[in-house]
Scaffold this motif. Structure first.
Motif, PDB file in Angstrom:
ATOM      1  N   ALA A 456       0.847  -1.191   0.000  1.00 54.10           N
ATOM      2  CA  ALA A 456       0.000   0.000   0.000  1.00 54.10           C
ATOM      3  C   ALA A 456       0.884   1.243   0.000  1.00 54.10           C
ATOM      4  O   ALA A 456       1.969   1.262   0.594  1.00 54.10           O
ATOM      5  CB  ALA A 456      -0.909  -0.008   1.224  1.00 54.10           C
ATOM      6  N   PRO A 469      -3.612   8.789   0.594  1.00 54.69           N
ATOM      7  CA  PRO A 469      -3.523   7.434   0.028  1.00 54.69           C
ATOM      8  C   PRO A 469      -3.253   7.486  -1.470  1.00 54.69           C
ATOM      9  O   PRO A 469      -3.777   8.339  -2.178  1.00 54.69           O
ATOM     10  CB  PRO A 469      -4.896   6.836   0.335  1.00 54.69           C
ATOM     11  N   ALA A 472      -2.126   1.177  -4.338  1.00 55.94           N
ATOM     12  CA  ALA A 472      -1.118   0.148  -4.108  1.00 55.94           C
ATOM     13  C   ALA A 472      -0.164   0.097  -5.282  1.00 55.94           C
ATOM     14  O   ALA A 472      -0.439   0.633  -6.361  1.00 55.94           O
ATOM     15  CB  ALA A 472      -1.773  -1.217  -3.906  1.00 55.94           C
TER      16      ALA A 472
END
Length: 718
Positions: A456, A469, A472
């Motif tokens: 991740a 974020p 991945a």
């Protein structure tokens, strides 16, 4: 099997005279162990291989090392997480959902030493090295009487949360379910209760709470006592060829290794001859099994079920099957089958003996020899009437020689360790002819071991104050470090002089050559330090070392990095399947991006890297071929050739596409006042007056998102 004594325990256990006392002892054993209601027998092999969650399911007691399905005893609802991603400017955002679960699985009804491998839907979730193949928290409670409540269960259930003392169980916290269809997978565990094989007598004593003991020859590397105690004991007797004999208030197992008495050929003890002769009888051959099959778990085959058979010639069609919930080798299972077959054949021979008072000490279950008769016999029944002791004896088989057998083809689940994440990130020119509208960071990653599959990603544009974020990593990249440094080579021709040696991250990684057509289509492009290059030949010269040659250098405007490589610099093969892209805001141009990668092997914490964003993915390239032409009176005309961040293959052979909203340049006079002049064509007249204080000229192309790096040319003196 165990039928020898079970029918006479109540009346015989106290001896020939004290039958009434023996009856009391026998009744206790009957009620508490042997003759309890026969609602459920020992486990079949399939029951141990399947995970259950039903209320009231019995929990196996594990001995040695076994693969167990276990029983889910606690779980939460599915835990949903979501993240939003975008495919680029003007594209709709996509919301991605992921699910996890927290739950506990009971493994053994007695304490264990630990857990080895764990399988999820038949694939390894935890390897032999203790590494997990999917992200999860994991805690093991070994089943001690003093074990504490699991903190996760306590947090969810409050003060009433049980500690499950005496039960070994495992707790999974936030097991990611994407690989298992967003459901809790069927788990099986390699449970290690004892470090060494466990004697059958020890297992019998444990499952009977000390009512049954004794020593027999057979030891089991692993065994799961599942179901009622009587069924387990009968199974142990069948596997070991042992029988049960009263001993005070308990029973003991015997297997015929020790002869307790020798009787003469007339059936009387020495000096005693009541006149009765021994009667010898044989049962029908077709009354015993012709084939004996032993089903077992084979540790050499990841505890898959194995079948071994022993077969005798002659009449009969009976088939006997022993379901042995034990981990034994194929050789041991074959030996058990052969021994059971031999016991059946030998047991056809029976001798009835009439003895005098001197033989009253020979009781049911005793192992005896009969003078003049070959072999050894087990006393099956006993009667004493009119001062004559009558014994019914069954012939015992001789010791079975160890058998050899093939376990069959071994197909173990792959057990590759993930290792730690290796992460590389760089802002690169587009590797296709696209024109991005925002800075793009190219990210490639792999692991130090072959089991690595992904990590991740988080990134920060403000030195770690806030993390965002980034999804991945994409695939497993082929990457490594430079073992040798190339010299400077030509930009426009194939460099056949220089070679580069590369140490790849894993032995399983490899490189391959490419012909001219493949290179023209963009094959074998690699990031070497900060230079993009292509290679036509790749030769393996060591376990992980490769030599690449026939180089195309300084691709897509990176010629300035050709002289900057050093040993240990990165080597990353850039492929669409393994090179991911993080799209950044325009404000990130000129900034430094921090990235964190967290994979299942990064137990020491996330792997951190930094990357600068000079604008290579958005800004024009520096112009080339700067030239000065004198046009009289001290004036000069400066010409140059622009380059484009699109159309690298130059398909039409005429001119590269502009790649910007408009064509514009800024020419700066270095020296004096540093005057800057803008133009919309790739040339500029510099007057003698402007040249007076200038020593050089710098040219930058003005693009849609900023200026290119400068190209510079010196001005001759007037």
């Amino acid at each position: 099997m165990a039928t020898l004594v079970l029918s006479v325990v109540g009346g015989i256990v106290g001896g020939p005279v004290g039958a009434s006392i023996g009856a009391l002892v026998g009744q206790q054993i009957d009620r508490n162990l042997l003759f309890a209601p026969k609602a459920r027998q020992g486990a079949r092999l399939t029951e141990l291989a399947l995970q259950t969650s039903s209320y009231g399911t019995s929990i196996a007691q594990v001995f040695g090392t076994m693969r167990i399905g276990g029983c889910v005893i606690w779980s939460t609802d599915l835990i949903e997480s979501r993240s939003t991603s975008s495919a680029g400017k003007g594209q709709p955002k996509v919301t991605n959902y992921s699910y996890a679960a927290s739950f506990a699985v009971a493994l053994s009804g007695r304490p264990i030493a630990g857990v080895g491998r764990i399988w999820a839907d038949g694939k390894l979730l935890r390897g032999a090295a203790g590494d997990f193949k999917a992200a999860t928290g994991f805690r093991l409670h070994r089943g001690g009487e003093d074990q504490a409540v699991d903190p996760l269960i306590a947090a969810a259930e409050g003060a009433l949360a049980p500690a499950h003392r005496g039960i070994a169980y495992a707790v999974f916290e936030h097991l990611q379910l994407a690989d298992y269809g967003n459901r809790i997978p069927s788990l099986t565990f390699e449970v290690i209760a004892d470090a060494a094989p466990v004697p059958v007598g020890v297992i019998a004593a444990a499952v009977s709470d000390g009512l049954v003991g004794g020593t027999v020859a057979l030891s089991l590397p692993g065994f799961a006592a599942h179901g009622d105690a009587r069924g387990v004991l009968e199974l142990l007797g069948a596997a070991s060829g042992a029988w049960f004999v009263p001993a005070g208030r308990t029973l003991v197992l015997r297997d015929g290794r020790a002869v307790e008495a020798t009787l003469d050929d007339a059936g009387c003890g020495a000096g005693e001859r009541p006149g009765a002769q021994a009667v010898r009888a044989f049962g029908a051959l077709d009354g015993v099994a012709q084939t004996v099959t032993v089903a077992h778990y084979d540790a050499a085959r990841d505890y898959q079920t194995g079948l071994q058979q022993a077969r005798r010639p002659g009449a009969g069609q009976r088939v006997a099957r022993i379901e042995l919930p034990a981990s034994v080798s194929a050789d041991t299972a074959k030996t058990i089958a052969a021994a059971e077959l031999a016991r059946g054949e030998a047991g056809r021979e029976r001798r009835t003996l009439a003895l005098g008072w001197a033989a009253l000490g020979v009781t049911p279950g005793a192992c005896v020899a009969i003078a003049g008769a070959p072999g050894v016999y087990r006393v099956a029944s006993w009667s004493f009437e009119h001062d004559v002791l009558t014994l019914d004896c069954v012939r015992l088989a001789a010791a079975t020689a160890p058998a050899s057998a093939s376990p069959g083809r071994v197909l173990p689940a792959p057990d590759a360790v993930a290792g730690t994440t290796i992460l590389h990130a760089a802002e690169l020119p587009p590797l296709d002819d696209s024109l991005p509208s925002a800075p793009r960071l190219t990210v490639a990653a792999a692991g130090t071991e072959a089991g690595w599959r992904g990590a991740a990603l988080l990134y920060s544009l403000d030195d770690g104050a806030r993390w965002l974020p980034a999804g991945a990593t994409t695939g497993v990249a082929t990457l490594g470090v430079l073992a040798s440094v190339p010299g400077i080579g030509p930009r426009d021709l194939i460099d056949r002089i220089n070679t580069i040696e590369v140490d790849l991250a894993q032995e399983g990684m490899s490189l391959a050559g490419a012909d001219a057509a493949a290179l023209d289509a963009g094959a074998n492009i690699a990031l070497v330090g900060d230079e993009l290059l292509q290679f036509g030949q790749a030769t393996q010269i060591g376990a992980r070392r490769w030599r690449i040659s026939e180089l195309l250098r300084g691709r897509r405007g990176t010629e300035g990095a050709m002289a900057l490589q050093a040993a240990g610099d990165r080597f990353v093969l850039l492929e669409a399947a393994t090179a991911g892209v993080i799209e950044l805001p325009l404000s990130s141009i000129g900034a430094t991006v921090r990235l964190l990668a967290s994979g299942i092997g990064d137990v020491a914490g996330p792997v951190a890297v930094t990357a600068t964003v000079p604008g290579r993915s958005l800004l024009p390239l520096a112009p080339v071929h700067l030239a000065l032409e004198s046009i009289g009176d001290g004036d000069v005309r400066l010409r140059w050739v622009r380059r484009s961040r699109a159309g690298w293959r130059w398909i039409d052979g005429v001119d590269a596409p502009l790649g910007e909203e408009r064509e514009a340049y800024r020419v700066t006079l270095i020296g004096g006042a540093g005057r800057a002049i803008e133009t919309t064509v790739p040339e500029l007249t510099v007057t003698a007056a402007d040249r007076a204080a200038a020593v050089a000229l710098q040219v930058r192309q003005i693009g849609s998102f900023g200026e290119s790096p400068a190209a510079e040319i010196a001005l001759p003196a007037l």
